[in-house]
Each structure stands twice: as C-alpha cells, then as structure tokens.
Design a protein around this motif. Structure first.
Motif, mmCIF file in Angstrom:
data_model
loop_
_atom_site.group_PDB
_atom_site.id
_atom_site.type_symbol
_atom_site.label_atom_id
_atom_site.label_comp_id
_atom_site.label_asym_id
_atom_site.label_seq_id
_atom_site.Cartn_x
_atom_site.Cartn_y
_atom_site.Cartn_z
ATOM 1 N N THR A 51 -38.815 76.469 -31.777
ATOM 2 C CA THR A 51 -39.152 76.824 -30.790
ATOM 3 C C THR A 51 -39.060 78.931 -31.063
ATOM 4 N N GLU A 52 -38.150 78.989 -31.927
ATOM 5 C CA GLU A 52 -37.543 80.585 -31.773
ATOM 6 C C GLU A 52 -38.649 80.658 -33.187
ATOM 7 N N ALA A 53 -38.377 81.999 -33.177
ATOM 8 C CA ALA A 53 -39.705 82.466 -33.959
ATOM 9 C C ALA A 53 -38.933 82.280 -36.136
ATOM 10 N N LEU A 54 -40.092 81.706 -36.297
ATOM 11 C CA LEU A 54 -39.556 82.176 -37.965
ATOM 12 C C LEU A 54 -39.364 83.766 -38.673
ATOM 13 N N PRO A 55 -38.813 83.255 -39.271
ATOM 14 C CA PRO A 55 -37.989 84.902 -40.161
ATOM 15 C C PRO A 55 -40.223 84.957 -40.562
ATOM 16 N N PRO A 56 -39.809 86.643 -40.645
ATOM 17 C CA PRO A 56 -41.508 87.434 -40.666
ATOM 18 C C PRO A 56 -41.933 86.836 -42.209
ATOM 19 N N GLU A 57 -41.262 86.885 -42.759
ATOM 20 C CA GLU A 57 -41.546 86.783 -44.990
ATOM 21 C C GLU A 57 -42.299 85.573 -44.362
ATOM 22 N N VAL A 58 -41.965 84.522 -43.992
ATOM 23 C CA VAL A 58 -43.153 83.461 -43.733
ATOM 24 C C VAL A 58 -44.360 83.154 -43.280
ATOM 25 N N GLU A 59 -45.305 83.083 -44.566
ATOM 26 C CA GLU A 59 -46.445 83.565 -44.423
ATOM 27 C C GLU A 59 -47.568 82.418 -44.357
ATOM 28 N N GLY A 60 -46.938 81.193 -44.313
ATOM 29 C CA GLY A 60 -47.045 79.825 -43.869
ATOM 30 C C GLY A 60 -47.863 79.782 -42.119
ATOM 31 N N GLY A 61 -48.544 79.272 -41.739
ATOM 32 C CA GLY A 61 -49.039 79.115 -40.220
ATOM 33 C C GLY A 61 -48.596 76.434 -39.894
ATOM 34 N N SER A 62 -48.614 76.562 -38.902
ATOM 35 C CA SER A 62 -48.420 75.416 -38.385
ATOM 36 C C SER A 62 -49.607 74.911 -38.458
#
Length: 523
Positions: free
Chosen positions: A344-355
């Motif tokens: 539920t917590e946001a992933l780091p902004p550097e992560v570019e992929g999506g669910s």
C-alpha cells in the motif's frame, strides 16, 4: 463502539487473508512466436507451427496473454537488471552487456524481493538458474535462497566449468525445476508466502535436448522454418549445427522446457495452492532461431523481433483464456507483484513500471499508471548497430545512433515494421525523437563513444594479448600431435581474426561521431 468492532473485523480479516505466491519462469532467448500459443488471437503468424508447448497452452487457457509485451532490452543482462528493479536499462546505467558503469554506480532503489518484504515481511524469495547481472548478486538483491551469481556457462557445464552437463539434464532444465519444486514444497510446509524466479538457461545457445524428444520431432510434419540440413542423418549433423542451428534440437529443447513447466503446474495442483499462486512466463529478449513469426529483426536489435516477447499470467482473479492488447514491459513486474501482494505504501519515485493488477482482472478495459508514460528503449551497442526506440500509444520510432536515421511505424497496423511513415508524419517523428533523446539525457545513460573506447581498450590491452599467448601455447601442442591443441589453435586464430575485424568496424563507426580512433589499428 460500532466503529471499533468494524475496525477489529477488518484487522482480523487482513490477518487471515493469505498472501499470494509468485512464480516467474524466465526463458532465455525464447522468441515471440516460439510457442504453440498465438500471441495475437487469430494470428497464426504469432505462434509456432512446429514447437509443441502443451503446458504453456494450458497456462494461457487458465490465464491472460499479453499481445504487446516487451523485454526491457534486446539482450540479457540489461533486461534482467531492469526487471529486478522496475527501472529501464538506461536509468540503471546498464543498457548493454558490459556493466562496468552499473557496477561503479549502482542506481537501484528497490528489488522484487525487497518490494515483497515491504508488502509483507513474511515473504521468502528464491532465484534458480541464470542470473547474469554482474553489478548485483542475488543475495544482495534480497533472495534468501539462490544457486549464486551464475552466467551462461552453467547452462552447458557442471560447476567445474569443464565437464559437460549429463544427457539426462540438458541446460539444467530438470535440476533447476527440482530446486524450484523443493523450494515451493518447503515454503508451503512452513506456511510462508513465496516468490521464486526460475531463470532457464534454455533456449540460449548451446542448444541441447533429450534424445527421445528429438526422435519425436524427426517424425513430425516439417515446419515452415525447416531447411534441408535439418533432416540430414545424425552422422551428418555437425557439432556447430547441433549447438546453434538444428531446428530438431531447438524444437525439442523448447518442448523439454515446456515439460518442466508442466511439472511445476502439476505440483501446485497437488499441493492445492494453484488458486493462490500467480504464475508468469516471459523472456529476457527476442529470439533469433530462423525467424520471429511475422515480426522483423531478432535478438540484438530494437525491432519488434528483438524486444517483443511472450508474456502470460495465471493466478487469482486473472481472467481465464483471455487476451489483452494493453502494452507492458519487464519493468512493470516489480510494481505488479508489490500491488498483488497487498503493498500500500508508495514505491520509490525512481521505479518506472506500473501495476498490471487491474489489467489482469479487466483486460483491455483497464489501463496502467506508470511514472514513465512511454516505453523507452536504449541500446548503445558498441560493436553492432546502436539504437534507441520509443513506443507511445500505437506509434514507435526507431533511431540509429550512428546514422541518426529515424523511422516511424504504426504498430496497430504494421507490427512487422515494414512501412516507415516518418516522411508522412514528420511532426510526429520529431516530437517523439525529442521525447526519446530528452529521456536518455535526463537519466544520464551510458555514452556510446565511451562504451566503444572501453571496448577497444579491452580488446587491445587484454583480450588480444591473452589470446596471442594461448595461440603460441596451443600451436606447440598441435605441432606435437595433440588433437585438442589443434582444435584450440584453430578456434583461437579465428577469434583473433574476428577481433581484428571488430577493431576496424569500431574505428570506422567512430568517424560518424567525429572521433579519430585510428591509433587502435596500430596496436
């Protein structure tokens, strides 16, 4: 009081909810059309007419096929690194096979095992098979169970790197599956949610398979990819043909690998955990065995044949026997697993992929939210054709980094990339090229000419001197009548000649960038 009771109920429900398991089967060099599953429904050119993969078919019938799925790169190391981190190879500073820059400056912020731990600390992760990420070990990536930082060699040799694998375990397909099943059994017994990535060495060269499977394919109707030499007597099949270009052997290897997938699916059923387990199959780059169906190109370039790969998912709430045209890339896997695991917590902004969670449930009615809107591919191939590409909606541009030629394709009409429409849509082409170039500049990706100079340095200062010493040693053995020495001498002299050609090619390409590297020709 009512609110407290509701809160306690929800808390209790969350504790009782069983976190899903994840199994990712990662194929090496498997082409988009190298299975019996149509990657595009109704399109016979998107499947094989020869390779039999009943277990992949079974997986597709119980899950969802992504028709427009992409590997992060047209070669292995950048793709594998990208998948683990949910970031493009360009951002990871690992856009080609050589990963010196990525080793010096590690840009990863989170890996799949770490993301799953973030969602639920009880997750246990394992990796078996080809790792091939020199800048990161499986243990540092967060895998508790692993067979080590392996490369290509383990797919052909035992751990001593000298003894060929036994005939009953070609490409370690059986032993890797044994390890995977054992891990699944152990975690199920311990009641732990798990993630296991089985990274096959197949179907990378050297090709290998079971003898009985080859006998089966010799008797089948010929493939449209078949050539005359494929049906020569075994005595006329050379070692090189067997390892690189015998369709009977390749088809058998695909079939044998599929059979190992079947063992895993069967064990999930026996353990009664299939309904709570996501199984995903995909590949590290496009294939190259004869052709890729109706896709152009192959491994090693950014055409569709080099980066479009099989991508099939089965699991809880995944639509069965379904297809989706929603595009995805390997960097979506991390965010998808995290979301499905309950993160539920946001992933780091550097992560570019999506669910892909909503897509798995709703297909084309859903969309994917990503930090990186478009698909960016960067492949500054220092000893071949260096390219970059951008896919935005239905359009794709493909840019040669040496000649600066930019092509534009409408993939919704032209998945074969046979109709360049750049001249018909110059504004669109310029707009997409600007977006592509700005991204490469923004993430401070590797520089093509720096990579070329590094390549020339390694050849002239390390590889050629070492090869020359080995040539001298094996020439002496050959003159003494040593058969192995003769074979090595011939191989090494051919390798030496190849490197000379590589130096000339690289020096010539440098001129396109205003660089004079001719001094390397004199070394």
């Amino acid at each position: 009081m009512k609110q407290i009771l509701i809160s306690l109920f929800l808390f209790s429900f969350c504790l009782q909810a069983k976190s899903p398991n994840f199994i990712m089967i990662y194929f090496d060099d498997l082409g988009w059309a190298d299975t019996a599953v149509e990657m595009i429904p109704g399109d016979a050119g998107s499947r094989s007419d020869f390779y039999q993969t009943p277990n992949i078919v079974k997986l597709a019938e119980g899950g969802m096929v992504f028709s427009s799925a992409y590997a992060p790169s047209p070669v292995c190391t950048p793709s594998r690194n990208s998948v683990q981190h949910g970031m493009t190879p360009a951002r990871m500073l690992n856009a080609v096979l050589h990963s010196e820059a990525a080793s010096k400056e590690y840009r990863g912020v989170i890996t799949i095992p770490q993301a799953l731990k973030k969602a639920n600390p009880n997750y246990i992760s394992a990796h078996f098979g080809k790792w091939h990420i020199p800048s990161l070990t499986p243990t540092k990536a967060g895998y508790e169970v692993t067979d080590g930082p392996t490369g290509n060699g383990e797919g052909d040799y035992l751990d001593d790197m000298r003894t060929h694998l036994p005939e009953d375990d070609p490409k370690r397909m059986v032993s890797l599956t044994d390890k995977t099943i054992k891990f699944i059994e152990d975690q199920n017994k311990a009641d732990k949610p798990f993630f296991v990535q089985l990274s096959h060495y197949a179907v990378h060269i050297w090709h290998d398979s079971f003898a009985e499977t080859r006998e089966k394919y010799k008797k089948l109707a010929k493939s449209n990819r078949a050539e005359a030499h494929d049906y020569f007597p075994d005595s006329e099949i050379t070692e090189s043909m067997y390892k690189h270009n015998w369709i009977i052997n390749y088809a058998s290897m695909v079939d044998d690998m599929d059979a190992q997938l079947g063992r895993i699916l069967e064990r999930l059923d026996e353990l009664k955990i299939a309904d709570n387990t996501y199984v995903i199959i995909t590949g590290d780059n496009g294939g190259g065995m004869r052709n890729n169906g109706r896709l152009s190109g192959s491994k090693g370039d950014l055409t569709e044949g080099g980066i479009r790969v099989p991508f099939i998912v089965r699991g809880p709430k995944v639509k069965a026997n379904a297809y989706t045209s929603v595009p995805t890339a390997g960097w979506d896997i991390l965010a998808t697993f995290y979301d499905l695991a309950g993160g539920t917590e946001a992933l780091p902004p550097e992560v570019e992929g999506g669910s892909l969670k909503n897509v798995l449930a709703k297909g084309d009615k859903a969309s994917v939210e990503r930090n990186l809107r478009d698909f960016v591919f960067y492949f500054p191939w220092y000893n071949g054709e260096p390219e970059s590409a951008l896919i935005s909606g239905k359009y794709k541009i493909l840019k040669n980094l040496d000649t600066k030629v930019v092509q534009l394709f409408d993939l919704s009409k032209d998945v074969s990339e046979g109709n360049d429409i750049a001249n018909q849509m110059p504004e669109k082409t310029v707009e997409m090229e600007k977006t592509l170039d700005n991204y490469i500049k923004k993430v401070k990706a590797e520089d093509l000419m720096d990579l070329r100079i590094g390549y020339l340095d390694r050849m002239t200062k390390l590889w050629i001197p070492n090869t020359d010493r080995e040539i001298i040693e094996n020439k002496k053995l050959m003159e003494q009548g040593d058969a192995r020495g003769k074979k090595e001498y011939e191989r090494l002299t051919g390798y030496r000649k190849w490197m000379e050609g590589e130096i000339k090619f690289t020096v010539e390409r440098a001129k396109m960038h205003g660089k004079d590297l001719s001094h390397y020709l004199k070394l």
